[in-house]
Write a protein that holds these residues in place. Sequence first.
Motif, PDB file in Angstrom:
ATOM      1  N   ASP A  84       0.815  -1.220   0.000  1.00 37.90           N
ATOM      2  CA  ASP A  84       0.000   0.000   0.000  1.00 37.90           C
ATOM      3  C   ASP A  84       0.849   1.271   0.000  1.00 37.90           C
ATOM      4  O   ASP A  84       0.414   2.312   0.491  1.00 37.90           O
ATOM      5  CB  ASP A  84      -0.953   0.029   1.213  1.00 37.90           C
ATOM      6  N   ASP A 121      -1.015  14.083   4.659  1.00 45.31           N
ATOM      7  CA  ASP A 121      -2.320  13.776   4.057  1.00 45.31           C
ATOM      8  C   ASP A 121      -3.285  14.944   4.137  1.00 45.31           C
ATOM      9  O   ASP A 121      -4.501  14.765   4.137  1.00 45.31           O
ATOM     10  CB  ASP A 121      -2.930  12.541   4.739  1.00 45.31           C
ATOM     11  N   ASN A 149      -3.967  11.518  -3.646  1.00 52.30           N
ATOM     12  CA  ASN A 149      -2.743  10.722  -3.540  1.00 52.30           C
ATOM     13  C   ASN A 149      -1.538  11.659  -3.604  1.00 52.30           C
ATOM     14  O   ASN A 149      -0.968  11.880  -4.674  1.00 52.30           O
ATOM     15  CB  ASN A 149      -2.676   9.681  -4.663  1.00 52.30           C
ATOM     16  N   THR A 182      -0.731   5.749  -2.741  1.00 52.75           N
ATOM     17  CA  THR A 182      -1.532   5.666  -1.511  1.00 52.75           C
ATOM     18  C   THR A 182      -0.688   5.667  -0.239  1.00 52.75           C
ATOM     19  O   THR A 182      -1.208   5.393   0.847  1.00 52.75           O
ATOM     20  CB  THR A 182      -2.395   4.389  -1.535  1.00 52.75           C
ATOM     21  N   HIS A 207      -2.044   7.362   2.833  1.00 50.96           N
ATOM     22  CA  HIS A 207      -3.293   6.794   3.365  1.00 50.96           C
ATOM     23  C   HIS A 207      -3.008   5.745   4.425  1.00 50.96           C
ATOM     24  O   HIS A 207      -3.789   5.591   5.377  1.00 50.96           O
ATOM     25  CB  HIS A 207      -4.109   6.136   2.244  1.00 50.96           C
ATOM     26  N   TYR A 208      -1.930   5.000   4.254  1.00 48.04           N
ATOM     27  CA  TYR A 208      -1.699   3.801   5.064  1.00 48.04           C
ATOM     28  C   TYR A 208      -0.467   3.869   5.962  1.00 48.04           C
ATOM     29  O   TYR A 208      -0.308   3.013   6.832  1.00 48.04           O
ATOM     30  CB  TYR A 208      -1.560   2.580   4.143  1.00 48.04           C
TER      31      TYR A 208
END
Length: 202
Positions: free
Chosen positions: A15, A123, A130, A171, A174-175
């Motif tokens: 990810d 983020d 992204n 991403t 995001h993770y």
Amino acid sequence: MPVNLFNDSALQLADAELDFKPHWLEPATADRWLALLLAQTPWQQPQVRLYGRQYPVPRLVAWYGDAEASYRYSGLIHRPLAWTPLLAEIRARLVATLGQPLNGVLLNYYRDGQDSMGWHSDDEAELGANPLVASLNLGATRRFDLRRKGQSRIEHSLALNHGSLLVMSGTTQHYWQHQVAKTRTLCAPRLNLTFRLIRSPA
């Protein structure tokens, strides 16, 4: 489209899209840029509010960018300083490498091992779905840690050395979270330039 600059140096984390080039910049240029940026930058140490109290961030910072590229992070809105000739030169070189536009750069000056950056993800809404973050490192080598969001265990660490370039895209934010932790090891000053594309200014 994913950024894939360096097929032999892509980090295989689920990810995440991370590319690391430890020798992106030739040493003489890295030395020159470091000396000039340390001397020319009007460094600031903003205050952030935590649990009702004000604390200075544990490093010095400066935000440069296009006129419309205001950036909000840590509860503060940063209005951009105008590009200097040197920062414009560095941006042009990165844009040529990435094939993507960049309209702002955050300079972080770590004066010694007690200056740091806590766990976070880049983020913010202004960076789009992204975010692309291109991190150029000058000066002392510092350890860059990565962990899964919601986890406490460090899953991967990188030694960000003089003249290296780390690109985070896709991403990743995001993770994953990242940090530059304090260290008791004696270390020289370090300068980190994180170039970004502000899609919707603060």
